[in-house]
Write an enzyme that holds these catalytic residues in place. Sequence first.
Site, PDB file in Angstrom:
ATOM      1  N   TYR A 195      62.410  10.233  95.291  1.00 53.65           N
ATOM      2  CA  TYR A 195      62.488  10.471  93.731  1.00 53.65           C
ATOM      3  C   TYR A 195      61.174  10.080  93.131  1.00 53.65           C
ATOM      4  CZ  TYR A 195      67.451  11.478  94.114  1.00 53.65           C
ATOM      5  OH  TYR A 195      68.605  11.819  94.325  1.00 53.65           O
ATOM      6  N   LYS A 213      79.418 -20.407  95.215  1.00 55.44           N
ATOM      7  CA  LYS A 213      79.661 -19.642  93.944  1.00 55.44           C
ATOM      8  C   LYS A 213      79.185 -18.084  94.240  1.00 55.44           C
ATOM      9  CE  LYS A 213      75.235 -20.619  91.968  1.00 55.44           C
ATOM     10  NZ  LYS A 213      74.557 -21.238  90.803  1.00 55.44           N
TER      11      LYS A 213
END
Length: 357
Positions: free
Chosen positions: A253, A35
């Site tokens: 950041y 999956k």
Amino acid sequence: MPRPIRAILHLSALRNNLSIVKKQAPDTHVWAVVKANAYGHGLQRIWQCFEAAEGFALLDFNEAILLREAGWQGKILLLEGFFQPDDLQQIDRYRLTTAVHSHWQIKAIEEATLRHPLTVYLKLNSGMNRLGFAPEELLPVWQTLQELPNVGNVVIMSHFAHADDVEGVEQQLAVIRQASKHIDAGQCLANSAATLWHPQTHGVAVRPGIILYGASPSGKWCDIANYGLKAAMSLRSEIIGIQTLSVGDRVGYGGRYHSDKTQRIGIVACGYADGYPRHAPTGTPVIVGGVRTQTLGTPSMDMLAVDLSACPQAEIGTDVELWGQVLPVDDVALAAGTLGYELLSALAARVPVIIEK
């Protein structure tokens, strides 16, 4: 020149991991769970590595059709079953095995016009409380399915919530045994963790997923380190810039890393747009030029910073392993507060993939 980031798929590792699974569960069939595009590895790229499995288990109809059109003629199991009554025509056409977890699905099967009887995996909710019938419903639902001309073989299916931790499987296994004691049907219960650690759950088939790709179901590499499993994906890049920090300089950041010394750092061409976790904190492990070191500050979209204190030989162009066969993806995920499942399946489409046989 292209940006240096790349994901390397080690096909031999996939074959190795399947062979280990088959040794762990020698008397049962193996559904190779593919999956989420084979956990980010690319179903079309890797499915042939699992041809020794008895079947493939997945969610998406398009992936099932891909396997059929690629030449796979064996079994394919839809783990969540079907979503609309009309889906049964596709199931019939492509000879798929389907999970059944709701009464409306049974009614749809009863009313459908099909060319072939279906193999049904009857889902029991044994305590995880996602999909499935309540224990007291299992026997009458099974009896109903037995009477339907559109149904052939029925297998009891369930899923363990704690196979990878100290609680284990016994509480749920007791529910399964009680609910199915009057049912003459095979059982498919074991996920990756149960396949490795709870042989009493193996039944007629097991459904390994993450261990096929060389990561741990518990999220801790140490739990599988002695099984011989190998990482099937390496995420690699290079240092593209070097900075020298002074005391008090900040990185990235928000300036969440503050240097308390003169410090040499490297900038790596990898960020959260490549699938690296933005929430990975300072201290997340990384391999630079064969040396284990750590990230610094918050990863940005395209770059992250690493500490070069332990690897003074590093320079622009030095190889970096973000995770792979040297650095387990589980170690990176653990530092970032997630699981290897998430990191592998989140590999971005923009990352070039190199196949290593």
